[in-house]
Write a protein that holds these residues in place. Sequence first.
Motif, PDB file in Angstrom:
ATOM      1  N   SER A   1      42.302  39.881  21.089  1.00 19.49           N
ATOM      2  CA  SER A   1      43.007  40.009  19.811  1.00 19.49           C
ATOM      3  C   SER A   1      42.449  39.067  18.745  1.00 19.49           C
ATOM      4  N   LEU A   2      41.686  38.064  19.150  1.00 16.90           N
ATOM      5  CA  LEU A   2      41.138  37.107  18.182  1.00 16.90           C
ATOM      6  C   LEU A   2      39.731  37.453  17.726  1.00 16.90           C
TER       7      LEU A   2
ATOM      8  N   ARG B   1      52.002  31.868  23.458  1.00 17.57           N
ATOM      9  CA  ARG B   1      52.239  31.919  22.009  1.00 17.57           C
ATOM     10  C   ARG B   1      51.671  33.193  21.397  1.00 17.57           C
ATOM     11  N   LEU B   2      50.534  33.658  21.917  1.00 20.38           N
ATOM     12  CA  LEU B   2      49.896  34.867  21.399  1.00 20.38           C
ATOM     13  C   LEU B   2      50.542  36.135  21.934  1.00 20.38           C
TER      14      LEU B   2
ATOM     15  N   ARG C   1      46.966  38.085  28.973  1.00 18.09           N
ATOM     16  CA  ARG C   1      48.096  38.073  28.058  1.00 18.09           C
ATOM     17  C   ARG C   1      49.369  37.788  28.841  1.00 18.09           C
TER      18      ARG C   1
ATOM     19  N   GLU D   1      49.739  39.744  22.766  1.00 14.90           N
ATOM     20  CA  GLU D   1      48.334  40.010  22.435  1.00 14.90           C
ATOM     21  C   GLU D   1      47.406  39.343  23.448  1.00 14.90           C
TER      22      GLU D   1
ATOM     23  N   VAL E   1      43.829  37.662  24.995  1.00 16.07           N
ATOM     24  CA  VAL E   1      42.813  36.726  24.507  1.00 16.07           C
ATOM     25  C   VAL E   1      41.762  36.501  25.593  1.00 16.07           C
TER      26      VAL E   1
ATOM     27  N   LYS F   1      39.608  27.656  20.794  1.00 20.56           N
ATOM     28  CA  LYS F   1      40.858  27.265  20.144  1.00 20.56           C
ATOM     29  C   LYS F   1      41.474  26.003  20.741  1.00 20.56           C
TER      30      LYS F   1
END
Length: 69
Positions: free
Chosen positions: A57-58, A13-14, A67, A17, A19, A27
């Motif tokens: 990215s978070l 979903r990210l 990623r 980007e 994570v 999360k």
Amino acid sequence: MRILDDVARFVARLGPEPVCDPCIAQKLSLDDVALASHARHELAGSHGFERFKGACSLCDQSGMVIRRH
């Protein structure tokens, strides 16, 4: 296997980007960052997932991230 699937969906979903493990664990409400780390190792190199050293990215912290393209 459920954790692996949850991590795969979250990272996808990210995408694209990256994570980090602590953000994945936070999360997804995982009790242990090691669960996220294990899932990341399982996913790396398959189905478009790539593991590398970079900034999350978070949280913007540098370290190992994952990623999906």
